[in-house]
Design a protein around this motif. Structure first.
Motif, mmCIF file in Angstrom:
data_model
loop_
_atom_site.group_PDB
_atom_site.id
_atom_site.type_symbol
_atom_site.label_atom_id
_atom_site.label_comp_id
_atom_site.label_asym_id
_atom_site.label_seq_id
_atom_site.Cartn_x
_atom_site.Cartn_y
_atom_site.Cartn_z
ATOM 1 N N UNK A 296 126.992 36.078 -7.271
ATOM 2 C CA UNK A 296 126.132 36.655 -6.244
ATOM 3 C C UNK A 296 125.066 37.558 -6.816
ATOM 4 N N UNK A 297 125.450 38.412 -7.757
ATOM 5 C CA UNK A 297 124.472 39.302 -8.388
ATOM 6 C C UNK A 297 123.336 38.514 -9.050
ATOM 7 N N UNK A 298 123.713 37.483 -9.805
ATOM 8 C CA UNK A 298 122.696 36.681 -10.490
ATOM 9 C C UNK A 298 121.727 36.038 -9.503
ATOM 10 N N UNK A 299 122.255 35.498 -8.422
ATOM 11 C CA UNK A 299 121.399 34.846 -7.438
ATOM 12 C C UNK A 299 120.510 35.842 -6.707
ATOM 13 N N UNK A 300 121.027 37.028 -6.417
ATOM 14 C CA UNK A 300 120.191 38.063 -5.803
ATOM 15 C C UNK A 300 118.967 38.356 -6.673
ATOM 16 N N UNK A 301 119.207 38.493 -7.965
ATOM 17 C CA UNK A 301 118.118 38.835 -8.867
ATOM 18 C C UNK A 301 117.111 37.728 -9.062
ATOM 19 N N UNK A 302 117.545 36.467 -8.868
ATOM 20 C CA UNK A 302 116.670 35.320 -9.112
ATOM 21 C C UNK A 302 115.978 34.798 -7.855
ATOM 22 N N UNK A 303 116.414 35.208 -6.669
ATOM 23 C CA UNK A 303 115.899 34.658 -5.413
ATOM 24 C C UNK A 303 114.383 34.830 -5.312
#
Length: 404
Positions: A296-303
């Motif tokens: 989730x953290x990774x996807x938040x940063x990449x969105x």
């Protein structure tokens, strides 16, 4: 006098729900209020916001063990009610803060008064059987979830309609309603035979940490829990600034997004957790939850687009099974007459993550959104993913040694 009633987790759930909603109301407008007071932009406001939460957390770090130990002697109810009344007054103080300095003073007072979650955790431990503690600790997450459905949405709408200070008054009203409810409804949970005298040597952060060290079986798990909370400040400390800066969201849009966070948390910790944890067990619940957090953290940063944050919130929210699983394992290894001290110690450690977490994450955000450096507003989210992976490795080592 309040008549003696059978303690029920439902009472403390309702108390926490209203308290969290009061806190949630002010979150969407705090960045705007700080920017107004300092006459700056979101990057500058994020730095001040990080230090505001530093002030709050530092005082809670000092005071939480005192509160936990006082509740072990005098009971949970009077300590909880005193804290709620103080919060109601403090929100009014914050609403009329004329400068950023007075905003800091109000947050310091809020940290001193921040006893409700420490005492609530001890309350739940009092009324829960060992096999039900992990599930009942999940109710704290449900209270946060439902409170953050109601609070931020209301705060964003009130802030857009009436200005950045009005939500603080609304919070004060909610907390005072909570206090009235608690005074007439909330029963005492700590039996007289489980009380012990207050001791200053145990009512301080260092004493609390030394107390936790006596239980070697949980020491590694406590550190793992601390890393989870430290990573969470990537979101708690920068979410409003991040989405306002990257996606140009208004306070109302921030409020709706946080409301969705609360909805997911309520579903996971209010319903799914009671199905998932018994099936997976606490140990596997820790692993699955932490894995979902990291992704989730990774996807938040990449969105790249704002709408994507909503499905990512749903995925990230499923990671909420990790905290109660860890907390249940920890609590089951501590005697009944020391649960208040345990929860005070854990709250102190969690507050310590709030001392260092917001300044670290907000300064990461400010640095990577400033002119002359690579534009990476998701830097705090990537840091959160790294910390979650570290927590996973430590939990695996500790659980492998203890057998979960």
């Amino acid at each position: 006098m309040v008549k003696q009633r059978t303690p029920a987790v439902g009472f403390i759930f309702a108390t926490l729900l209203i308290d969290v909603a009061g806190l949630g109301i002010i979150i969407p407008v705090t960045p705007k209020l700080i920017a107004e007071l300092i006459n700056g932009d979101m990057s500058q406001a994020a730095v001040y916001g990080g230090w505001l939460w530093f002030a709050y957390a530092f005082m809670q770090f000092i005071c939480a063990p005192i509160i936990g130990n006082l509740s072990d002697q005098y009971g949970r109810r009077p300590i909880l009610l005193a804290s709620l009344f103080g919060f109601g007054i403090d929100y009014v103080f914050l609403a009329f803060a004329p400068t950023i300095t007075w905003l800091f003073v109000g947050m310091v007072l809020a940290g001193v008064l921040g006893a409700s979650f420490t005492t609530a955790s001890a309350y739940i431990a009092d009324v829960s059987t060992p096999e039900k503690r992990a599930q009942n600790f999940g109710l704290i997450g449900v209270a946060f979830g439902v409170g953050f459905i109601i609070g931020p949405v209301l705060g964003g709408l009130i802030g857009d309609a009436y200005g950045s200070r009005a939500p603080f008054i609304a919070s004060s009203i909610l907390v005072m309603i909570n206090w009235i409810y608690g005074y007439f409804i909330l029963p005492e949970s700590l039996k007289p035979e489980n009380r012990r005298k207050f001791e200053w040597k145990r009512a301080n952060p260092i004493g609390a940490l030394r107390h936790l060290r006596r239980y070697q079986v949980i020491s590694g798990l406590v550190v793992s829990l601390v890393l989870i909370y430290l990573s969470s400040h990537a979101i708690q400390g920068t979410w409003s600034y991040y989405v306002m800066k990257k996606f140009d969201w208004s306070p109302a849009e921030v409020g709706w997004s946080l409301g969705f966070v609360g909805l997911v948390a309520a579903i996971v910790q209010g319903g799914l957790i009671r199905v998932i944890i018994p099936k997976l067990g606490n140990q596997r619940g820790v692993y699955v939850g932490l894995g979902l957090y990291a992704v989730g953290f990774l996807l938040f940063g990449l969105a790249p687009s704002g709408w994507m944050m909503y499905p990512i919130i749903a995925l990230y929210g499923l990671g909420g099974i990790a905290g109660p699983s860890l907390q249940g394992i920890i609590s089951n290894n501590v005697p009944a007459n020391e649960q208040g001290e345990l929860q005070g110690g854990l709250t102190s450690l969690i507050s310590f993550t709030s001392i260092i977490g917001p300044p670290i994450m907000s300064n990461l955000f400010a640095y990577f959104t400033s002119p002359g450096v690579p534009y990476v507003p998701g830097a705090p989210m990537f840091a959160g993913a790294f910390l979650t992976l570290a927590s996973t490795l430590l939990a695996r080592r500790s659980l492998k040694r203890t057998g979960g």
